[in-house]
Design a protein around this motif. Sequence first.
Motif, PDB file in Angstrom:
ATOM      1  N   SER A 236       0.830  -1.194   0.000  1.00 32.81           N
ATOM      2  CA  SER A 236       0.000   0.000   0.000  1.00 32.81           C
ATOM      3  C   SER A 236       0.867   1.248   0.000  1.00 32.81           C
ATOM      4  O   SER A 236       1.931   1.293   0.592  1.00 32.81           O
ATOM      5  CB  SER A 236      -0.901  -0.002   1.242  1.00 32.81           C
ATOM      6  OG  SER A 236      -1.631   1.192   1.316  1.00 32.81           O
TER       7      SER A 236
ATOM      8  N   GLY B 256      -0.671   4.453   0.542  1.00 31.81           N
ATOM      9  CA  GLY B 256      -1.553   5.504   1.007  1.00 31.81           C
ATOM     10  C   GLY B 256      -0.898   6.401   2.036  1.00 31.81           C
ATOM     11  O   GLY B 256       0.202   6.161   2.516  1.00 31.81           O
TER      12      GLY B 256
ATOM     13  N   GLU C 170      -5.627   8.305  -0.313  1.00 31.74           N
ATOM     14  CA  GLU C 170      -4.994   8.454  -1.624  1.00 31.74           C
ATOM     15  C   GLU C 170      -4.515   9.895  -1.781  1.00 31.74           C
ATOM     16  O   GLU C 170      -5.275  10.843  -1.565  1.00 31.74           O
ATOM     17  CB  GLU C 170      -5.980   8.100  -2.735  1.00 31.74           C
ATOM     18  CG  GLU C 170      -5.385   8.187  -4.128  1.00 31.74           C
ATOM     19  CD  GLU C 170      -6.408   7.940  -5.209  1.00 31.74           C
ATOM     20  OE1 GLU C 170      -6.092   8.189  -6.383  1.00 31.74           O
ATOM     21  OE2 GLU C 170      -7.529   7.518  -4.880  1.00 31.74           O
TER      22      GLU C 170
ATOM     23  N   GLN D  42       4.363   8.239  -4.456  1.00 23.60           N
ATOM     24  CA  GLN D  42       3.802   7.119  -3.718  1.00 23.60           C
ATOM     25  C   GLN D  42       4.891   6.213  -3.156  1.00 23.60           C
ATOM     26  O   GLN D  42       4.790   5.730  -2.025  1.00 23.60           O
ATOM     27  CB  GLN D  42       2.863   6.341  -4.633  1.00 23.60           C
ATOM     28  CG  GLN D  42       1.589   7.091  -4.979  1.00 23.60           C
ATOM     29  CD  GLN D  42       0.823   6.453  -6.117  1.00 23.60           C
ATOM     30  OE1 GLN D  42       1.234   5.444  -6.689  1.00 23.60           O
ATOM     31  NE2 GLN D  42      -0.307   7.053  -6.467  1.00 23.60           N
TER      32      GLN D  42
END
Length: 280
Positions: A2, A4, A44, A265
């Motif tokens: 992930s 996030g 996000e 990210q």
Amino acid sequence: MSTGIRTNAAAEILGVSPNTLRSWERRFGYPKPERTPGNHRQYELVELQTLRDALAETGNISTAIELARQRQNAPATHSGLRAALEDFDEDAADRAMEESLALRPLERSIEELLLPTLGDLSNDSDRATELEFACRWATGWLHNARRLAPPASRPAGILLLETNEAAGVEEVHAQALELALRRAGFRVLALSTDLDGDRLDRALQALEPTAIVLCGPHSGGADASKLLRRIRGLGFQAPLYAFRIPGLASEDGMPVADLPSQITQALNSDLRRRAATAFA
């Protein structure tokens, strides 16, 4: 894995408290985080940035959320911007980007409209003059957008090392990456690999980089390797990332990305992992 944004960092991006952010989730269902196996919220990044921009425009959270949802769902088309650039029309190119920004967030407008349009022109050997004009226009447009980016809200500093030609496609990609990182709250310093020792030392001492990103296909050469050895010799052991250098990444095993959002990210994921390790 992930990538996030955790609640505290997400609240900083929006300029509100974590409690306010959680209350928006309960009242409006937006922004809507995913949950980790440990039941931690992870937001996000583009959704947060879209809401931040919409809130700055409207000053009302319910209206801002409605606008942010509309922008995230809007598709992007290249025809208007490409036509403007092929006609050497700066005003029309500006209007094409403004129309995009009215429908979708800045990050998507750049990654789904501006950069692909330049890519299309660079693949057309008969459009070399139009491409040069387009790159110069894009450089100015991104510079103006960077001036409107919010101040850094996170302590992490990112060093971008470039060997790109001025006003070229790769330089535009590097500018887009710098803008994306600044809008994500990072401190950013972009330097040429030609920087001499004293100036490099002063810059590194000021930034204390958390990560180093090599930008552009020419950044995998001998000059970049020499510069990295100098950085290591000064005691900075920040991890390396490769932006638009696939050959270097496959040889050295460092993270590679072609889009600004992918680097952002990856940095968020790595910083979160290092924080978890530090407190383990």
